[in-house]
Scaffold this motif. Structure first.
Motif, PDB file in Angstrom:
ATOM      1  N   PRO A   5      81.637 -56.207  86.348  1.00 52.27           N
ATOM      2  CA  PRO A   5      81.011 -54.838  86.422  1.00 52.27           C
ATOM      3  C   PRO A   5      82.031 -53.856  85.462  1.00 52.27           C
ATOM      4  N   ASP A   6      83.195 -53.940  85.712  1.00 52.09           N
ATOM      5  CA  ASP A   6      84.089 -53.064  84.951  1.00 52.09           C
ATOM      6  C   ASP A   6      83.996 -53.127  83.479  1.00 52.09           C
ATOM      7  N   SER A   7      83.240 -54.206  83.044  1.00 52.17           N
ATOM      8  CA  SER A   7      83.128 -54.375  81.411  1.00 52.17           C
ATOM      9  C   SER A   7      81.717 -53.934  81.161  1.00 52.17           C
ATOM     10  N   TRP A   8      80.613 -53.635  81.733  1.00 54.60           N
ATOM     11  CA  TRP A   8      79.499 -53.272  81.715  1.00 54.60           C
ATOM     12  C   TRP A   8      78.976 -51.700  81.930  1.00 54.60           C
ATOM     13  N   GLY A   9      78.632 -51.088  80.878  1.00 54.69           N
ATOM     14  CA  GLY A   9      77.886 -49.691  81.044  1.00 54.69           C
ATOM     15  C   GLY A   9      76.679 -49.626  80.603  1.00 54.69           C
ATOM     16  N   LEU A  10      75.730 -48.608  80.782  1.00 55.26           N
ATOM     17  CA  LEU A  10      74.568 -48.154  80.243  1.00 55.26           C
ATOM     18  C   LEU A  10      74.405 -46.741  79.640  1.00 55.26           C
ATOM     19  N   ALA A  30      79.706 -47.663  84.583  1.00 57.98           N
ATOM     20  CA  ALA A  30      79.333 -46.497  84.115  1.00 57.98           C
ATOM     21  C   ALA A  30      78.088 -46.252  83.408  1.00 57.98           C
ATOM     22  N   ALA A  31      77.527 -45.084  83.472  1.00 55.71           N
ATOM     23  CA  ALA A  31      76.379 -44.890  82.668  1.00 55.71           C
ATOM     24  C   ALA A  31      76.489 -43.405  82.201  1.00 55.71           C
ATOM     25  N   VAL A  32      75.883 -43.429  80.974  1.00 55.53           N
ATOM     26  CA  VAL A  32      75.773 -42.173  80.332  1.00 55.53           C
ATOM     27  C   VAL A  32      74.053 -41.582  80.375  1.00 55.53           C
ATOM     28  N   LYS A  35      79.008 -46.417 101.841  1.00 59.03           N
ATOM     29  CA  LYS A  35      79.233 -47.145 100.753  1.00 59.03           C
ATOM     30  C   LYS A  35      78.900 -46.618  99.401  1.00 59.03           C
ATOM     31  N   PRO A  36      79.883 -45.396  99.212  1.00 59.22           N
ATOM     32  CA  PRO A  36      79.477 -44.695  97.840  1.00 59.22           C
ATOM     33  C   PRO A  36      79.933 -45.510  96.854  1.00 59.22           C
ATOM     34  N   PRO A  37      78.948 -45.665  95.619  1.00 61.31           N
ATOM     35  CA  PRO A  37      79.329 -46.708  94.872  1.00 61.31           C
ATOM     36  C   PRO A  37      80.548 -46.156  93.716  1.00 61.31           C
ATOM     37  N   ARG A  38      81.137 -47.583  93.404  1.00 58.92           N
ATOM     38  CA  ARG A  38      82.076 -47.164  92.358  1.00 58.92           C
ATOM     39  C   ARG A  38      81.640 -47.067  90.957  1.00 58.92           C
ATOM     40  N   THR A  39      80.958 -46.005  90.620  1.00 60.25           N
ATOM     41  CA  THR A  39      80.255 -45.701  89.497  1.00 60.25           C
ATOM     42  C   THR A  39      80.472 -44.400  88.920  1.00 60.25           C
ATOM     43  N   ALA A  40      80.998 -44.369  87.575  1.00 62.19           N
ATOM     44  CA  ALA A  40      81.158 -43.201  86.762  1.00 62.19           C
ATOM     45  C   ALA A  40      80.013 -42.722  86.123  1.00 62.19           C
ATOM     46  N   LEU A  41      79.568 -41.471  86.197  1.00 56.38           N
ATOM     47  CA  LEU A  41      78.338 -41.137  85.292  1.00 56.38           C
ATOM     48  C   LEU A  41      78.884 -39.871  84.315  1.00 56.38           C
TER      49      LEU A  41
END
Length: 379
Positions: free
Chosen positions: A238-243, A266-268, A308-314
């Motif tokens: 997952p650390d290698s993938w973004g949108l 991550a996602a933009v 379970k807040p997601p480990r996601t950067a927006l």
């Protein structure tokens, strides 16, 4: 003849020239009864109007990469071969690790608008039942001998609706802008992947799975993702993938990243929204249950409530009334390890490709701080 590209554009110009010259040359020379002369002149005027409108459409379509094919424009094509119920994880009871590799044949992109070095393939999604073209742009370091053993992070690029899979590489010139910045080390190298998102005629799928209709979520997050990992030196964590997406694609990027923290880090989202019903043609927006479940605010609230807040950067950017408030809503809900960065745009020209194009270097700098390659930060 293709809807996009130079041949149709030149044909449109030639027809417009003919439409202008015909009345000038023949207006006073038309013979016959008054009714016949009137109908002939009216036909010439209508022909001139149609060719002028056609040329304007071609210019707008080529500039914004809205429709790739006549089927896309007319709503007569479908890229959905099957849409079985794949369950909550979108896998239909299967495990990615158990699936055989899906090796593809690639060819140079069929439209020069995407720039040099772009390759494409026609992918049949084994899990989703969706088929469509996928464009891949490799960073300048990919074929450098010094990087021959390195894996690269990947960003999936999602257009608005209507929108072509070529839009990020065409209208937004992502590859063209990023190549020199990656060569100089100002931006980390990424593999860019631009899959077809317009998979069902005349509607915006909202990037959701709807049994019996379409599995757009699984197409993007399972089939496309696996194909890239199988065919390129792409990180598989997952650390290698973004949108990254704009407009309707921004909604998809946020929704998919929050729904699948096991696949994306991550996602933009540029000029997006949370409520899918904002897009009138959204399948998710028309279904009361899906409208709630596919809203990123609901996804984040539910994850927080479950502890379970997601480990996601927006990264969310937008003008007032055009994406900014959507980002603030997410930022207010975010709990560690979820992070939301919001940028307000002012005086940059509205909901246009020019606005999104100008943000490409900035958002990829941000992505470079979020994503790693093969479990280690790419240097």
């Amino acid at each position: 003849m293709s809807l996009t590209g130079t041949p149709f554009f030149l044909t449109s110009i030639a027809l417009l020239i003919v439409a202008v010259v015909l009345p000038l040359a023949l207006w006073s020379r038309i013979a016959g009864p008054r009714l016949v002369r009137g109908l002939a002149r009216l036909t010439m005027l209508l022909f001139a109007q149609v060719t002028a409108i056609t040329l304007v459409f071609v210019l707008v379509n080529n500039a914004n990469n809205l429709y790739d094919t006549w089927d896309d424009l007319l709503g007569t094509g479908s890229h959905v071969e099957a849409a079985r119920d794949l369950g909550p994880d979108g896998m239909g009871g299967k495990q990615i690790k158990d699936e055989p590799k899906q090796l593809q044949s690639f060819r140079p992109a069929d439209d020069p608008v995407v720039g040099s070095g772009v390759q494409m393939t026609d992918l049949k999604g084994r899990i989703s039942g969706v088929s469509g073209e996928v464009y891949v742009w490799l960073p300048p370091q990919y074929n450098d001998p010094a990087y021959k053993d390195k894996k690269f992070p990947v960003v999936e690029l999602l257009p608005g609706y209507p929108g072509s899979s070529k839009s990020w590489l065409g209208s937004l010139k992502a590859g063209e802008q990023l190549r020199p910045l990656m060569q100089s080390g100002q931006i980390k190298p990424f593999i860019l992947v631009a899959p077809r998102t317009n998979v069902l005629s005349g509607v915006d799928t909202g990037c959701v799975n709807i049994p019996g209709k379409v599995n757009a979520d699984s197409w993007l997050t399972v089939d496309v993702r696996k194909m890239v990992i199988d065919n390129f030196r792409a990180g598989d964590k997952p650390d290698s993938w973004g949108l990254a997406g704009y407009s309707a694609g921004a909604h998809c990027a946020t929704k998919l990243a929050l729904s699948h923290p096991d696949r994306y880090r991550a996602a933009v989202a540029m000029s997006g929204y949370n409520d899918p019903a904002i897009e009138p043609d959204s399948l998710a927006g028309k279904d009361p249950k899906l409208r709630i479940e596919s809203n990123p605010l609901h996804i984040l609230k539910s994850a927080n409530a479950a502890g379970k807040p997601p480990r996601t950067a927006l990264y969310v950017s937008g003008a007032a009334g055009d994406g900014y408030q959507a980002g603030i809503g997410l930022q207010q809900l975010a709990k560690k390890p979820t992070t939301v960065s919001v940028r307000m745009l002012t005086g940059l020209g509205g909901h246009t490709t020019a606005v999104w194009k100008n943000q490409v270097p900035e958002v990829f700098r941000w992505l470079g701080r979020q994503l790693t390659a093969g479990g280690q930060a790419m240097q």
